[in-house]
Scaffold this motif. Structure first.
Motif, short mmCIF file in Angstrom:
data_model
loop_
_atom_site.label_atom_id
_atom_site.label_comp_id
_atom_site.label_asym_id
_atom_site.label_seq_id
_atom_site.Cartn_x
_atom_site.Cartn_y
_atom_site.Cartn_z
N GLY A 362 -3.60 6.85 -0.85
CA GLY A 362 -3.46 7.38 -1.95
C GLY A 362 -2.25 8.32 -1.87
N VAL A 363 -0.96 7.90 -1.46
CA VAL A 363 0.03 8.59 -1.25
C VAL A 363 1.31 7.64 -1.95
CG1 VAL A 363 -0.78 10.22 0.71
CG2 VAL A 363 0.89 7.90 0.94
N LEU A 364 2.24 8.44 -2.35
CA LEU A 364 3.63 7.67 -2.66
C LEU A 364 4.35 7.47 -1.35
CD1 LEU A 364 5.33 6.64 -5.00
CD2 LEU A 364 6.39 8.90 -5.09
N ILE A 365 4.75 6.22 -1.02
CA ILE A 365 5.69 5.95 0.03
C ILE A 365 6.81 5.22 -0.39
CG2 ILE A 365 6.03 5.10 2.13
CD1 ILE A 365 3.07 5.43 2.80
N GLY A 366 8.14 5.54 -0.13
CA GLY A 366 9.33 4.69 -0.71
C GLY A 366 10.04 4.34 0.81
N THR A 367 10.21 3.08 0.77
CA THR A 367 10.87 2.55 2.07
C THR A 367 12.19 2.08 1.81
OG1 THR A 367 8.47 2.03 2.93
CG2 THR A 367 10.47 1.06 3.89
N PHE A 368 13.07 2.55 2.80
CA PHE A 368 14.54 1.95 2.85
C PHE A 368 15.22 1.84 4.05
CE2 PHE A 368 14.47 6.53 2.34
CZ PHE A 368 15.44 6.74 3.08
#
Length: 456
Positions: A362-368
């Motif tokens: 239940g977390v926001l994860i952005g991957t780059f």
């Protein structure tokens, strides 16, 4: 003991190189890894020469006091975090470019030189220093060396270690060693240069480096492609790398693209599963041909939008979107930036795992990250004032590292282990290799005073 320590340091350092002010000590306790624990140092020293570094380490050895080396403090793994009662050894005063040889294609620098300063000095001679970590405008070369830092152009030009010809380093007992030299080929003896690079200050303090320079590359052509699926983006990466050698190949997932577009509208496709950015710096017709071929590969594996341009302004605009990825995610809350690497063929699996973990926790994860060499940066965004959110973020961070190891990857591609990822290093290395690391550490730092609690 502490009075004797300060007295002996004062005897071997100029007054401006010895700092005990509590406010200054507080500002030198940690790097940018907010989660990593940091102790309270006894004193900050700012040597201005190799001789002064030697003197500090001799005093530290005599008193068996830990020494934590530090550059600009821009690290992201807790590698420069103080331990209680330690000497923080700042190398920022050792900031001179000692030599710049246009014909020999090398520079000799002290560790406190800013990466960007060397780039600028080299550019005045029509040369280029290739390693380009995201922090190149403010990180020191000593810190880059300590972590074997990477960057956007690693896919073609390698990491910091690939640009190192030789080093000068001070060992724990104050003795000075020189490794390598100024020649391109040098295979006499063990490769001690490589041993020091990436050792995070646990084996010695780097006080001078001889670094490779290159002719400045031609103007680049830049490509952008949007993909409806992570699998398609991953297929594009593997196909491009199997056939070509782009100077840059970067990826942003949907969460990251939406964060960038929300903070700085550029018309990016916020519905795409992934955005791929690529560059060729081959120059002229060859650069255009490489860019055209990369575009064809992207279209063949399902890209919904592909564009490429040799216009420098347009290219920099697109690169700006990638460089803004982390700041854009930071605007949405506190962040925990990860740094992992997987084999190229497993990039889609990594992205899928990160999405699964984000949903499960239940977390926001952005991957780059640097898709061309498999080095990605899953970035967890959370509310630091919510204890439950903090706990879920911590759990997600560990989940990602476990997943990466299951995929045959590494817990760090360019930021270093520091203290933040130290609990995972033994699992990645395996028992025998980990034991060998400890043996080397013990041989070079028998008192265990160099950056304790980091890396191993």
């Amino acid at each position: 003991m502490s009075v004797d320590l300060l007295r002996e340091l004062a005897a071997v350092l100029p007054p401006e190189a010895l700092v005990t002010d509590p406010d200054v000590l507080e500002s030198h306790r940690r790097d940018q890894a907010g989660w990593a624990l940091a102790g309270v140092p006894r004193v900050l020293v700012r040597p201005g020469s190799t001789t002064e570094v030697q003197a500090v380490l001799r005093v530290a050895s005599a008193h068996r006091v830990p020494v934590v080396p530090r550059g600009a403090g821009s690290g992201l793994s807790g590698g420069a975090n103080a331990v209680d009662g330690c000497i923080v050894l700042s190398l920022t005063r050792m900031n001179r470019i000692l030599e710049l040889d246009r014909r020999g294609l090398y520079a000799v620098v002290q560790p406190g030189v800013i990466n960007g300063a060397l780039k600028s000095a080299a550019a005045e001679l029509g040369l280029w220093y290739a390693p380009d970590p995201a922090s190149w405008e403010f990180s020191t070369l000593g810190g880059n060396l300590a972590t074997n830092a990477g960057g956007l152009c690693c896919v073609k030009y390698g990491v910091t270690g690939d640009a190192v010809l030789g080093l000068e380093a001070v060992l724990a007992d104050g003795s000075v060693v020189r490794t390598g030299g100024r020649m391109v080929k040098n295979v006499a003896g063990y490769d001690l240069t490589r041993l020091f690079v990436g050792s995070e200050g646990t084996l010695g303090i780097i006080t001078e480096a001889t670094l490779k320079l290159r002719p400045r590359p031609p103007r680049a052509t830049t490509l952008v492609a949007s993909f409806p699926t992570l699998v398609g983006a991953g297929a594009a990466v593997t196909e491009i790398m199997a056939e070509l050698r782009p100077s840059l190949l970067e990826l942003m997932d949907r969460t990251t693209v939406r964060a960038v577009e929300a903070a700085r509208p550029m018309g990016l496709d916020v519905n795409a599963a992934a955005l791929l950015l690529a560059r060729s710096d081959a120059g002229g017709e060859q650069g255009v041909a490489e860019s055209t071929r990369m575009a064809a590969i992207c279209e063949a594996v399902g890209a919904t939008f592909v564009a490429h341009s040799s216009d420098e302004a347009e290219g920099e605009l697109l690169m700006g979107a990638r460089r803004f990825a982390f700041p854009a995610l930071e605007r949405q809350g506190s962040t925990l930036l990860d740094d992992v690497g997987v084999p190229l063929s497993r990039i889609p699996d990594l992205l899928a795992e990160v999405e699964r973990i984000a949903g499960q926790r239940g977390v926001l994860i952005g991957t780059f990250g640097h898709a061309g060499d498999g080095n990605m940066h899953p970035t967890i965004v959370f509310d630091p004032n919510d204890p439950d959110a903090v706990a879920r973020a911590r759990a997600a961070f560990d989940d990602i590292l476990h997943a990466v190891l299951e995929l045959g990857g590494t817990i760090t591609g360019e930021h270093g282990v520091g203290s933040l990822k130290r609990p995972f290093i033994a699992r990645q290395l395996g028992p025998e290799t980990h034991r060998l690391h400890l043996t080397i550490k013990s041989a070079m730092d028998p008192l265990g005073i160099l950056n304790p609690g980091k890396l191993l």
